[in-house]
Design a protein around this motif. Structure first.
Motif, PDB file in Angstrom:
ATOM      1  N   GLY A   9       0.823  -1.204   0.000  1.00  0.00           N
ATOM      2  CA  GLY A   9       0.000   0.000   0.000  1.00  0.00           C
ATOM      3  C   GLY A   9       0.856   1.254   0.000  1.00  0.00           C
ATOM      4  O   GLY A   9       0.578   2.217  -0.711  1.00  0.00           O
ATOM      5  N   ALA A  10       1.937   1.236   0.787  1.00  0.00           N
ATOM      6  CA  ALA A  10       2.848   2.384   0.842  1.00  0.00           C
ATOM      7  C   ALA A  10       3.650   2.500  -0.450  1.00  0.00           C
ATOM      8  O   ALA A  10       3.903   3.608  -0.931  1.00  0.00           O
ATOM      9  N   ALA A  11       4.011   1.380  -1.035  1.00  0.00           N
ATOM     10  CA  ALA A  11       4.811   1.401  -2.268  1.00  0.00           C
ATOM     11  C   ALA A  11       4.039   2.031  -3.424  1.00  0.00           C
ATOM     12  O   ALA A  11       4.629   2.642  -4.310  1.00  0.00           O
ATOM     13  N   LYS A  12       2.718   1.895  -3.407  1.00  0.00           N
ATOM     14  CA  LYS A  12       1.899   2.469  -4.470  1.00  0.00           C
ATOM     15  C   LYS A  12       1.668   3.964  -4.269  1.00  0.00           C
ATOM     16  O   LYS A  12       1.368   4.669  -5.220  1.00  0.00           O
ATOM     17  N   ARG A  13       1.783   4.437  -3.036  1.00  0.00           N
ATOM     18  CA  ARG A  13       1.470   5.833  -2.724  1.00  0.00           C
ATOM     19  C   ARG A  13       2.685   6.749  -2.641  1.00  0.00           C
ATOM     20  O   ARG A  13       2.577   7.950  -2.859  1.00  0.00           O
ATOM     21  N   PHE A  14       3.828   6.199  -2.305  1.00  0.00           N
ATOM     22  CA  PHE A  14       5.022   7.011  -2.090  1.00  0.00           C
ATOM     23  C   PHE A  14       6.155   6.543  -2.994  1.00  0.00           C
ATOM     24  O   PHE A  14       6.287   5.357  -3.277  1.00  0.00           O
ATOM     25  N   LYS A  15       6.995   7.501  -3.436  1.00  0.00           N
ATOM     26  CA  LYS A  15       8.157   7.181  -4.261  1.00  0.00           C
ATOM     27  C   LYS A  15       9.394   7.745  -3.594  1.00  0.00           C
ATOM     28  O   LYS A  15       9.354   8.807  -2.969  1.00  0.00           O
ATOM     29  N   LYS A  16      10.497   7.035  -3.741  1.00  0.00           N
ATOM     30  CA  LYS A  16      11.755   7.484  -3.176  1.00  0.00           C
ATOM     31  C   LYS A  16      12.597   8.114  -4.280  1.00  0.00           C
ATOM     32  O   LYS A  16      12.711   7.564  -5.371  1.00  0.00           O
ATOM     33  N   THR A  17      13.183   9.287  -4.011  1.00  0.00           N
ATOM     34  CA  THR A  17      14.016   9.960  -4.994  1.00  0.00           C
ATOM     35  C   THR A  17      15.420   9.374  -4.950  1.00  0.00           C
ATOM     36  O   THR A  17      15.746   8.564  -4.084  1.00  0.00           O
ATOM     37  N   GLY A  18      16.265   9.824  -5.854  1.00  0.00           N
ATOM     38  CA  GLY A  18      17.647   9.353  -5.886  1.00  0.00           C
ATOM     39  C   GLY A  18      18.429   9.727  -4.647  1.00  0.00           C
ATOM     40  O   GLY A  18      19.364   9.023  -4.260  1.00  0.00           O
ATOM     41  N   THR A  19      18.055  10.836  -4.025  1.00  0.00           N
ATOM     42  CA  THR A  19      18.757  11.279  -2.814  1.00  0.00           C
ATOM     43  C   THR A  19      18.148  10.695  -1.549  1.00  0.00           C
ATOM     44  O   THR A  19      18.625  10.976  -0.449  1.00  0.00           O
ATOM     45  N   GLY A  20      17.068   9.923  -1.684  1.00  0.00           N
ATOM     46  CA  GLY A  20      16.468   9.257  -0.529  1.00  0.00           C
ATOM     47  C   GLY A  20      15.272   9.965   0.079  1.00  0.00           C
ATOM     48  O   GLY A  20      14.756   9.534   1.100  1.00  0.00           O
ATOM     49  N   LYS A  21      14.827  11.067  -0.534  1.00  0.00           N
ATOM     50  CA  LYS A  21      13.638  11.752  -0.030  1.00  0.00           C
ATOM     51  C   LYS A  21      12.393  10.950  -0.403  1.00  0.00           C
ATOM     52  O   LYS A  21      12.399  10.216  -1.386  1.00  0.00           O
ATOM     53  N   ILE A  22      11.347  11.110   0.379  1.00  0.00           N
ATOM     54  CA  ILE A  22      10.077  10.443   0.113  1.00  0.00           C
ATOM     55  C   ILE A  22       9.112  11.475  -0.454  1.00  0.00           C
ATOM     56  O   ILE A  22       8.904  12.532   0.145  1.00  0.00           O
ATOM     57  N   MET A  23       8.527  11.173  -1.609  1.00  0.00           N
ATOM     58  CA  MET A  23       7.596  12.084  -2.261  1.00  0.00           C
ATOM     59  C   MET A  23       6.186  11.501  -2.216  1.00  0.00           C
ATOM     60  O   MET A  23       6.006  10.286  -2.280  1.00  0.00           O
ATOM     61  N   ARG A  24       5.205  12.395  -2.099  1.00  0.00           N
ATOM     62  CA  ARG A  24       3.797  11.990  -2.058  1.00  0.00           C
ATOM     63  C   ARG A  24       3.003  12.880  -2.999  1.00  0.00           C
ATOM     64  O   ARG A  24       3.486  13.922  -3.435  1.00  0.00           O
ATOM     65  N   ASP A  60      10.766   2.854   6.495  1.00  0.00           N
ATOM     66  CA  ASP A  60      10.758   1.505   7.056  1.00  0.00           C
ATOM     67  C   ASP A  60       9.786   0.616   6.289  1.00  0.00           C
ATOM     68  O   ASP A  60      10.075  -0.563   6.051  1.00  0.00           O
ATOM     69  N   MET A  61       8.635   1.174   5.876  1.00  0.00           N
ATOM     70  CA  MET A  61       7.667   0.390   5.104  1.00  0.00           C
ATOM     71  C   MET A  61       8.233   0.019   3.735  1.00  0.00           C
ATOM     72  O   MET A  61       7.936  -1.044   3.208  1.00  0.00           O
ATOM     73  N   LEU A  62       9.047   0.916   3.177  1.00  0.00           N
ATOM     74  CA  LEU A  62       9.642   0.670   1.856  1.00  0.00           C
ATOM     75  C   LEU A  62      10.995  -0.027   1.961  1.00  0.00           C
ATOM     76  O   LEU A  62      11.686  -0.205   0.964  1.00  0.00           O
TER      77      LEU A  62
END
Length: 64
Positions: A9-24, A60-62
């Motif tokens: 569920g988290a993988a479908k909603r959030f993406k990780k950038t190359g620098t490690g930030k979480i985008m929504r 942690d979820m990702l």
């Protein structure tokens, strides 16, 4: 020991950038768009960064 799985569920909603930030994505951008201004709708199209403790929980979820 078996492999750990990411929270789907988290993988479908959030993406990780190359620098490690979480985008929504922004909420409130699906329907009843006629009452929202063009500027507001344009800003809702863009992604936003998740910050603070919430970002750590999502990492942690990702599985970092």
């Amino acid at each position: 020991m078996p492999k750990q799985k990411s929270h789907r569920g988290a993988a479908k909603r959030f993406k990780k950038t190359g620098t490690g930030k979480i985008m929504r994505h922004h909420s409130l951008a699906n329907h009843i768009m006629t009452s929202k201004t063009t500027k507001r709708k344009r800003k809702l199209r863009k992604s936003a960064e998740v910050t603070g403790k919430f970002a750590e929980n999502i990492k942690d979820m990702l599985l970092r």
